[in-house]
Design an enzyme around this catalytic site. Sequence first.
Site, mmCIF file in Angstrom:
data_model
loop_
_atom_site.group_PDB
_atom_site.id
_atom_site.type_symbol
_atom_site.label_atom_id
_atom_site.label_comp_id
_atom_site.label_asym_id
_atom_site.label_seq_id
_atom_site.Cartn_x
_atom_site.Cartn_y
_atom_site.Cartn_z
ATOM 1 N N GLU A 1 0.841 -1.198 0.000
ATOM 2 C CA GLU A 1 0.000 0.000 0.000
ATOM 3 C C GLU A 1 0.876 1.247 0.000
ATOM 4 O O GLU A 1 1.989 1.230 0.535
ATOM 5 C CB GLU A 1 -0.899 0.027 1.237
ATOM 6 C CG GLU A 1 -1.811 -1.176 1.366
ATOM 7 C CD GLU A 1 -2.426 -1.267 2.756
ATOM 8 O OE1 GLU A 1 -3.353 -0.479 3.031
ATOM 9 O OE2 GLU A 1 -1.968 -2.100 3.560
ATOM 10 N N LYS B 1 2.263 4.616 1.308
ATOM 11 C CA LYS B 1 2.409 5.168 2.658
ATOM 12 C C LYS B 1 2.090 6.665 2.589
ATOM 13 O O LYS B 1 2.909 7.469 2.176
ATOM 14 C CB LYS B 1 3.827 4.935 3.187
ATOM 15 C CG LYS B 1 4.007 5.336 4.641
ATOM 16 C CD LYS B 1 5.409 4.927 5.135
ATOM 17 C CE LYS B 1 5.588 5.300 6.589
ATOM 18 N NZ LYS B 1 5.555 6.750 6.818
ATOM 19 N N ASP C 1 1.572 10.420 3.503
ATOM 20 C CA ASP C 1 2.326 11.329 4.372
ATOM 21 C C ASP C 1 1.351 12.283 5.059
ATOM 22 O O ASP C 1 1.034 13.352 4.556
ATOM 23 C CB ASP C 1 3.344 12.112 3.539
ATOM 24 C CG ASP C 1 4.429 12.735 4.409
ATOM 25 O OD1 ASP C 1 4.486 12.416 5.607
ATOM 26 O OD2 ASP C 1 5.212 13.541 3.878
ATOM 27 N N TYR D 1 -6.643 2.440 6.347
ATOM 28 C CA TYR D 1 -5.744 1.361 5.921
ATOM 29 C C TYR D 1 -5.783 0.119 6.818
ATOM 30 O O TYR D 1 -5.050 -0.840 6.581
ATOM 31 C CB TYR D 1 -4.301 1.858 5.831
ATOM 32 C CG TYR D 1 -3.756 2.476 7.105
ATOM 33 C CD1 TYR D 1 -3.546 1.722 8.253
ATOM 34 C CD2 TYR D 1 -3.424 3.826 7.147
ATOM 35 C CE1 TYR D 1 -3.033 2.279 9.408
ATOM 36 C CE2 TYR D 1 -2.913 4.405 8.300
ATOM 37 C CZ TYR D 1 -2.725 3.617 9.426
ATOM 38 O OH TYR D 1 -2.209 4.186 10.580
ATOM 39 N N LYS E 1 11.072 3.141 2.763
ATOM 40 C CA LYS E 1 11.211 4.602 2.664
ATOM 41 C C LYS E 1 11.871 4.950 1.336
ATOM 42 O O LYS E 1 12.928 4.411 0.982
ATOM 43 C CB LYS E 1 12.059 5.129 3.827
ATOM 44 C CG LYS E 1 11.522 4.766 5.202
ATOM 45 C CD LYS E 1 10.257 5.500 5.542
ATOM 46 C CE LYS E 1 10.539 6.910 5.948
ATOM 47 N NZ LYS E 1 9.323 7.605 6.439
ATOM 48 N N CYS F 1 28.913 37.263 18.952
ATOM 49 C CA CYS F 1 27.516 36.846 18.805
ATOM 50 C C CYS F 1 26.784 37.825 17.890
ATOM 51 O O CYS F 1 26.833 39.037 18.108
ATOM 52 C CB CYS F 1 26.836 36.791 20.168
ATOM 53 S SG CYS F 1 25.061 36.449 20.083
ATOM 54 N N CYS G 1 24.107 39.751 20.399
ATOM 55 C CA CYS G 1 24.458 40.600 21.546
ATOM 56 C C CYS G 1 25.910 41.063 21.544
ATOM 57 O O CYS G 1 26.340 41.757 22.478
ATOM 58 C CB CYS G 1 24.152 39.863 22.851
ATOM 59 S SG CYS G 1 25.247 38.445 23.159
ATOM 60 N N CYS H 1 27.521 31.322 22.358
ATOM 61 C CA CYS H 1 27.449 32.582 23.099
ATOM 62 C C CYS H 1 27.109 32.233 24.546
ATOM 63 O O CYS H 1 26.095 31.582 24.806
ATOM 64 C CB CYS H 1 26.379 33.488 22.501
ATOM 65 S SG CYS H 1 26.033 34.953 23.508
ATOM 66 N N CYS I 1 21.604 37.140 26.583
ATOM 67 C CA CYS I 1 21.538 37.296 25.124
ATOM 68 C C CYS I 1 20.066 37.254 24.691
ATOM 69 O O CYS I 1 19.352 36.287 24.985
ATOM 70 C CB CYS I 1 22.312 36.178 24.436
ATOM 71 S SG CYS I 1 22.146 36.172 22.636
#
Length: 667
Positions: free
Chosen positions: A113, A115, A117, A222, A310, A404, A407, A422, A427
């Site tokens: 079958e 699959k 999503d 299903y 998959k 950073c 900041c 950081c 921050c």
Amino acid sequence: MDLHTAETKTKELQTLLHQYGYEYYVLDKPSVPDAEYDRLLRELIELEEQYPQFRTPDSPTVRVGGAVLDMFEKVRHKSPMLSLGNAFNEDDLRDFDRRVRQGAGESVEYVCELKIDGLAVSLTYEDGRFALGATRGDGTTGEDITANLRTIKSIPLRLRENVSLEVRGEAFMPKRSFENLNKLKEERDEEPFANPRNAAAGSLRQLDTSIAASRNLDIFLYGMADAADLDIDSHSEALDYMDRLGFKTNNERRKCSTIEEVIDYVNGWVERRPNLDYDIDGIVIKVDSLEQQEQLGTTARSPRWAVAYKFPAEEVVTTLLDIELSVGRTGVVTPTAILEPVRVAGTTVQRASLHNEDLIKEKDIKIGDKVVVKKAGDIIPEVVNVLPDQRTGNEQDFSMPDHCPECESDLVRLEGEVALRCLNPKCPAQIREGLIHFVSRNAMNIDGLGEKVIAQLFAHKLVKDVADIYKLTAEELLALERMGEKSVSNLLNAIERSKDNSLERLLFGLGIRHVGEKAARTLAQELETMDRLAAATEADLTSINEIGEKMASSIVTFFEQEEVQELIAELKAAGLNMKYKGPSRAAAAAADSIFAGKTVVLTGKMEKLSRNEAKEKLEALGANVAGSVSKKTDIVIAGEDAGSKLTKAQELGIEIWDEERLLEEIE
């Protein structure tokens, strides 16, 4: 119109609209024009408004939505909604086939079958009427989303037979509905959904059912949870029966007698996948015979009689336009590739994480490069590699900054880490991301308090830490953009409800370094209160199974900070629950166990466990360990030299395991 005439007319319209809806949404063969269906629906709505006593829970009018829910109740599934093991290539499929034939014999047929999503759901019918719909959740417990599922027009509200059963399926958003929804979001200057799966899941978790109704979702069913109870012998028979009842199943399924036929089916859909008007992310292969399914059994997480193939990740070429930096809640600075928009696995991709500076150097990534992009697991976009042969000489090298980007504090690389971090606790980016994490679904789960609202609150200086969330007022919220009275009321109710969350949600929401969702639950189950956790020493914490030295040190350091102690005091004063409300670890393990409520008999000699050890482990996982075999016995564990108990179990057709299978399930 008198009452008798009104009742008769209402029933006639309900029956007629059910039939027209079935023809349109399930069979895809409408027998009347849309305008005629809409006219009859309006007539029924008017009748039911005038004579509400004749409106039934399965009336077609409930699909319009309109109810506003306070929250989603938890629902425990009658039988677990297990996840599937994965196969990624032909060798994996042949290994699956070999294991199946070893366990069930050489004569095996499979059903293949698509699959879908989307979002896995279960639908319960009582005497032919739709009574309950729930999400998969953790497989054992889901959320009651009946009201939203009723708005999906392909879900029958009334079956063609008055049977009671539970079916499982995948709710999804068709590609056209997804494109229309994102177009509308862009027009409203709202963040578009990343993919149809997220859009479907988000739609079904709306507290306002009219929103779900407007999203034009669909479903394919299903499976049936209790097919054997209806004298059905195979999965394919169950699907055919579901068709006859009025359910929408996917007609692209195929029965296969050999694994080569399965592989041929899989390979065909790898090529044809883009032609569908809905997203699929693989193929599900199931043993057709229910008797063989029972013979093969399940592990704690997945059935041995099914596997999900998959699809290989789709790879495309695009241009890397720039590299952006973002600061996460733990201070890690992450580079993100800004891409020329490109379609990958069903969605448009414009950004992909580059993880860290070392990866950029290792792949020799430059701004302006042609790059190969794919979605890891069909979900997360990533840059696979660059195409140096296509460089023009205008590409630019990239290097991480020393300060950073939020900041301007110095960035450091801690020993043993590849990320730049950081360390400034004030921050703004870290605080903002920490707030977003705190309200997220798996933490405090405050509906309506998403990233955009948090950003507004932060920008208007209404929140500086998580305690400030519980000080917000209606007046403050109404002053924000796109915040009306209804949304503000819903948000304040959601904030108030979150105060009752069990301790593990609060722990996870606080964002203690190295403490994930599972560890938060373990700590809450063991220590039970925030005070006990805050007072725990490293020795106390490492004595808990699954809590290591690194995590224990992080927890102690966290609670030693004066600002953390002040924050906890503020949250207590705001009325947040500081205790664990769930079952004990032993009870939780037993409830989730495959042995929960099962009667098990031990016979014969075990090699790795004594009889008493096996009994203790089984009872801790919720089993009733009996001394004799009867019709009520669910499983017999047979060791060496098993005698009359094994013979009787074979005569009664009871499931028989060896010690190796027992150890696998216990683990």
